[in-house]
Structures are given as structure tokens and as C-alpha cells.
Scaffold this motif. Structure first.
Motif, PDB file in Angstrom:
ATOM      1  N   THR A   1       0.874  -1.169  -0.019  1.00 38.26           N
ATOM      2  CA  THR A   1       0.021   0.055  -0.061  1.00 38.26           C
ATOM      3  C   THR A   1       0.932   1.137  -0.115  1.00 38.26           C
ATOM      4  O   THR A   1       2.016   1.186   0.494  1.00 38.26           O
TER       5      THR A   1
ATOM      6  N   TRP B   1       0.064   4.806   3.384  1.00 46.45           N
ATOM      7  CA  TRP B   1       0.863   5.390   4.697  1.00 46.45           C
ATOM      8  C   TRP B   1       2.253   6.052   4.338  1.00 46.45           C
ATOM      9  O   TRP B   1       2.950   6.286   5.012  1.00 46.45           O
TER      10      TRP B   1
ATOM     11  N   GLN C   1       1.282   5.875  10.695  1.00 52.37           N
ATOM     12  CA  GLN C   1       0.504   5.107  11.405  1.00 52.37           C
ATOM     13  C   GLN C   1       0.577   5.541  12.890  1.00 52.37           C
ATOM     14  O   GLN C   1      -0.437   5.897  13.690  1.00 52.37           O
TER      15      GLN C   1
ATOM     16  N   ARG D   1      -3.334   5.019  14.267  1.00 52.28           N
ATOM     17  CA  ARG D   1      -3.896   3.926  13.944  1.00 52.28           C
ATOM     18  C   ARG D   1      -2.758   3.031  13.693  1.00 52.28           C
ATOM     19  O   ARG D   1      -2.349   2.925  12.338  1.00 52.28           O
TER      20      ARG D   1
ATOM     21  N   PHE E   1      -0.678  -0.473  13.021  1.00 55.23           N
ATOM     22  CA  PHE E   1      -0.506  -1.755  12.844  1.00 55.23           C
ATOM     23  C   PHE E   1       0.915  -2.344  13.160  1.00 55.23           C
ATOM     24  O   PHE E   1       1.555  -2.315  12.219  1.00 55.23           O
TER      25      PHE E   1
ATOM     26  N   TYR F   1       0.985  -3.754   5.033  1.00 51.94           N
ATOM     27  CA  TYR F   1      -0.403  -3.686   4.511  1.00 51.94           C
ATOM     28  C   TYR F   1      -1.275  -2.218   5.008  1.00 51.94           C
ATOM     29  O   TYR F   1      -0.557  -1.613   5.867  1.00 51.94           O
ATOM     30  N   GLU F   2      -2.316  -2.062   4.526  1.00 50.90           N
ATOM     31  CA  GLU F   2      -2.731  -0.673   4.716  1.00 50.90           C
ATOM     32  C   GLU F   2      -3.591  -0.766   6.060  1.00 50.90           C
ATOM     33  O   GLU F   2      -3.499   0.003   7.052  1.00 50.90           O
ATOM     34  N   ASP F   3      -4.453  -2.082   6.244  1.00 51.19           N
ATOM     35  CA  ASP F   3      -5.376  -2.017   7.501  1.00 51.19           C
ATOM     36  C   ASP F   3      -5.112  -3.320   8.317  1.00 51.19           C
ATOM     37  O   ASP F   3      -6.104  -3.734   8.699  1.00 51.19           O
ATOM     38  N   LYS F   4      -4.058  -3.896   8.317  1.00 53.36           N
ATOM     39  CA  LYS F   4      -3.671  -4.960   9.177  1.00 53.36           C
ATOM     40  C   LYS F   4      -2.290  -5.364   9.520  1.00 53.36           C
ATOM     41  O   LYS F   4      -1.340  -4.376   8.742  1.00 53.36           O
ATOM     42  N   LYS F   5      -2.087  -5.930  10.210  1.00 54.60           N
ATOM     43  CA  LYS F   5      -0.616  -6.209  10.701  1.00 54.60           C
ATOM     44  C   LYS F   5       0.310  -6.720   9.751  1.00 54.60           C
ATOM     45  O   LYS F   5      -0.135  -7.439   8.832  1.00 54.60           O
TER      46      LYS F   5
END
Length: 319
Positions: free
Chosen positions: A23, A26, A75, A80, A82, A98-102
Motif C-alpha cells: 500500500t 501510509w 500510522q 492507527r 498496525f 499492508y494498509e489495514d492489518k498487521k
């Protein structure tokens, strides 16, 4: 197990990290730092990795296998986070961000936990940090986290005995035990005559501020200076300050005291002779304050003079 222990004793550990960004949400600033690093200093260039065309590489050299964190800088800045974790041993680490997970972390081509016993020690450290802040939550069940501490002292304390994580656990546990509402601990200090005495003998029957400070700690000295007028207002009403300076040379303490104008004397913890800072769970790089009542119960761990004064007045029954 013995093979793992032998690995911890190696003089030099080298870990190569390579990563891929899935991604661009970020940005391309990555932070890789040892677990426990004060994240307020993530702008330190030692922790920064800049991805180029979606890829980055980073080399770690350390004395022991240690737990490291990896995350996007943005992040952290937005809250926010991860967080990815891995133990940097003699290995190659592959990370996918990744954008929205660890992050997905693969070590030497395999997923899964490496150095399992060492992971357990870091789990104990995490459990203590949870316990330290558990009072902020209603109906919080501490039992499973307290159990981690019990297991640590019963069995895990002898694993990797030379690893620095044991010192981190000792500091964290001491800080957890020394919270408002809990009894303050007793330990030996050298009094102003140079004799080893229990610290409890220096404030029995009084409301006391235990002031752990050092000549080289600017914030510590500012907190202590702010307490001077409060001390003068209440010293004849049952309030006292028990100051302990952590120094390498006694002369440094004396010079700082004269410069700052402390109206109280200070004890000297020379070269960590009595491990006072460790027993108090105090940060390696600074000091701490503990306000205790006449019964030896901790009233506050604040270092803010304005916050402490009303608590002192209440403890002294002054309206």
C-alpha cells in the motif's frame, strides 16, 4: 532448549530485514526499533527506513536476539498503528506491509514463532504493562496477567539468565507494584552519615515525598525545584522530602544541590550501589517521585508540584 540458550550467548547477532509495501496509503517511511523504545523519539534517524519503489532493506546488529517492532511512521503519528513484531536473531526476515492489518513476517522462509522461550519472556513484559494500566478499565480481570507473573517467577526467570529482557521485566514489575493505593517498599540506602539504613526509618510518621533525582537529569531537577516552596510551607506540619541522587561522583550531587538551592539534604546512590532505581521501577535515564502517607501507602507518583500540593494538604489534614 540448550541450543537456544547457547544462541543467546553469541557475541554478535546479525539480522537482515527486507520488506515490501502492499500500500502507499501510509507513505514510505518505516520505523524499525527494539521493543520498549520510547516512541516519542521515533524521529531518530537510526530507526528510520525509507522505502524505494515499494521495497526496503534494513540490517540489525545486536548482542542478543531481541524483540523488534516494525510499523509505518504515519500510522504512529495518527494513532492507527498496525504493529509487526519479530525477534532479530541470526536470520533473514521478510516483511510485507499492508494498509489495514498487521505486517506479515516470515523468518528464514517460514512463518511462526522463533525463539519460543524468549517470546514467552516478552509476553510477560507485555502482561506487566497491561496490569500497570488496568485500573483505568472497569471490571478488568487481572487474573490471567497476574498468572503470567507467577509463571515467570516460578519457571521462566531461569531461562536466558543473561538476557536484558530480565532487567526490563524487573523494572516494569517494580513500577507496577509501586502504584497509588499500594504500600511503598523498604530498601537500604546510605544516610547522610554514610551508614546503610532502611529508607522507612527516614520518614516514619510523616507524609513524605521520595524524590529520585540526579545532577545530570534536567527534568528531575526542575521537578525538585518546583517542590521547594511546597516543602517550606508544610515542613513544620508533618511533611518531608527524602531525596536520593543517582550519581557517579558525590561532587556532582553537591554542586547541583548548591546551584538549585534545595532546602533539604540528599542521600547518595553512588554507582547504583543499592539498586535503588531498579527497586523503584525508575527509568534508566531519569528519576521518579513517590508521595506516601504516614502509613507508608503511596498517594501519588506524579512529578507535578501543582498536582501534588492538594494531595499533600489532604494527607496532612490541612484545609
Amino acid at each position: 532448549m540448550f541450543a537456544l540458550v547457547a544462541m543467546v550467548g553469541q557475541a554478535q547477532v546479525k539480522c537482515h530485514v527486507e520488506g515490501t509495501l502492499e500500500t502507499d496509503a501510509w507513505g514510505d517511511d518505516i520505523i524499525i526499533c527494539e521493543a520498549g523504545t520510547d516512541l516519542r523519539v521515533v524521529d531518530d534517524p537510526r530507526f528510520h527506513v525509507k522505502a524505494k519503489e515499494g521495497r526496503f532493506a534494513y540490517d540489525i546488529e545486536t548482542d542478543f536476539p531481541r524483540l523488534y517492532n516494525i510499523f509505518f511512521l504515519k500510522q504512529y503519528e495518527t494513532g492507527r498503528l498496525f504493529l509487526g513484531k519479530f525477534i532479530a536473531g541470526n536470520c533473514n526476515v521478510s516483511v510485507t506491509m499492508y494498509e489495514d492489518k498487521k505486517p506479515c513476517i516470515v523468518i528464514n522462509g517460514e512463518k511462526g514463532c522463533k525463539h519460543p522461550l524468549l517470546w514467552k519472556l516478552y509476553d510477560v513484559l507485555d502482561a506487566i504493562h497491561v496490569l500497570k494500566h488496568s485500573d483505568a478499565y472497569a471490571d478488568f480481570d487481572k487474573s490471567q496477567y497476574e498468572q503470567c507473573l507467577t509463571i515467570y517467577h516460578d519457571t521462566l526467570i531461569n531461562y536466558y539468565p543473561d538476557h536484558p529482557v530480565h532487567e526490563q521485566i524487573a523494572y516494569a514489575e517494580a513500577a507496577y507494584r509501586l502504584q497509588p493505593g499500594k504500600p511503598y517498599i523498604d530498601y537500604n540506602v546510605r544516610n547522610t552519615d554514610g551508614k546503610l539504613v532502611p529508607i522507612s526509618t527516614l520518614f516514619q510518621g510523616k507524609v513524605a515525598l521520595i524524590d529520585l533525582w540526579a545532577s545530570w537529569c534536567g527534568p528531575c531537577r526542575q521537578h525538585s525545584i518546583a517542590m521547594i516552596p511546597i516543602y517550606k510551607r508544610y515542613k513544620d506540619k508533618g511533611f518531608t522530602v527524602v531525596a536520593i541522587a543517582r550519581e557517579k561522583k558525590a561532587e556532582a550531587m553537591q554542586k547541583a544541590m548548591e546551584h538549585d538551592g534545595y532546602p533539604w539534604s540528599s542521600l547518595l546512590e553512588l554507582n547504583d550501589e543499592n539498586q535503588v532505581w531498579r527497586k523503584n521501577g525508575a527509568d534508566n535515564a531519569g528519576g521518579a517521585m513517590f508521595l506516601i502517607d504516614r502509613d507508608g501507602t503511596i498517594l501519588s507518583t506524579s512529578t507535578d508540584a501543582e498536582e501534588l500540593e492538594p494531595i499533600i494538604k489532604k494527607a496532612l489534614n490541612i484545609k
